[in-house]
Design a protein around this motif. Structure first.
Motif, short mmCIF file in Angstrom:
data_model
loop_
_atom_site.label_atom_id
_atom_site.label_comp_id
_atom_site.label_asym_id
_atom_site.label_seq_id
_atom_site.Cartn_x
_atom_site.Cartn_y
_atom_site.Cartn_z
N LEU A 120 -5.25 4.16 3.36
CA LEU A 120 -5.07 2.93 2.60
C LEU A 120 -3.72 2.82 1.91
N SER A 121 -3.48 3.71 0.96
CA SER A 121 -2.27 3.60 0.15
C SER A 121 -1.80 4.98 -0.26
N PRO A 122 -0.50 5.23 -0.24
CA PRO A 122 0.00 6.55 -0.63
C PRO A 122 -0.18 6.86 -2.12
N TYR A 123 -0.54 5.86 -2.92
CA TYR A 123 -0.74 6.10 -4.35
C TYR A 123 -1.97 6.97 -4.63
N ALA B 41 -5.40 8.21 0.83
CA ALA B 41 -3.95 8.04 0.80
C ALA B 41 -3.39 7.88 2.20
#
Length: 152
Positions: A37-40, A34
């Motif tokens: 790469l991505s907070p999801y 997270a």
């Protein structure tokens, strides 16, 4: 410990931590993903962390009560399950220790019984002790009290 005392065992805290450790490491890995790469990935981390907490609480909910007449195993958080095995039905004792359990002075005890529902009773992550000797004495006494003789 005298012959008439009830013995209450439960898995050690260190054992429950070791069993939940892979899920905790996975939750930390998702947090790292997270961050990079991505907070999801935080959602995956929270879900895995919840699974780790549930596993910790579930393993800690195990209770093993050993009396002179029976062995009672209770488990569960939201739904309880209580199994009871008569002491005279116990046949064999198996102690297993992985390297990690050996270092932590813990053991897993497996009792083989003649009971149809509970053919094996598993005591996981209990502290190392001479509990098998105590159980053996109680099995012998229960067999003597109920006039049960084993034929091979």
């Amino acid at each position: 410990m005298t012959q008439n005392d009830d013995i209450l065992l439960k898995p050690a805290r260190l054992y429950t931590f070791l069993k939940a450790l892979p899920l905790m490491v996975l939750a930390i890995a998702f947090l790292f993903l997270a961050w990079t790469l991505s907070p999801y990935f935080i959602l995956f981390s929270l879900a895995v962390c919840g699974g780790a907490w549930y596993r910790l609480l579930y393993i800690r909910s195990f209770r093993y009560l050993i009396t002179t007449e029976y062995i009672q195993i209770s488990q569960g958080i939201f739904f309880k399950r209580v199994d009871q095995v008569e002491m005279f039905r116990v046949k064999d004792y198996i102690i297993t220790q992985s390297f990690v359990l050996l270092v932590c002075k813990l053991m897993c005890l497996t009792l083989k019984t003649t009971d149809v529902e509970n053919q094996t009773v598993l005591f996981q992550g209990i502290p190392e002790s001479a509990i098998t000797d105590t159980i053996r004495e109680r099995v012998q006494q229960a067999r003597h009290n109920n006039n049960i003789y084993e034929l091979n």
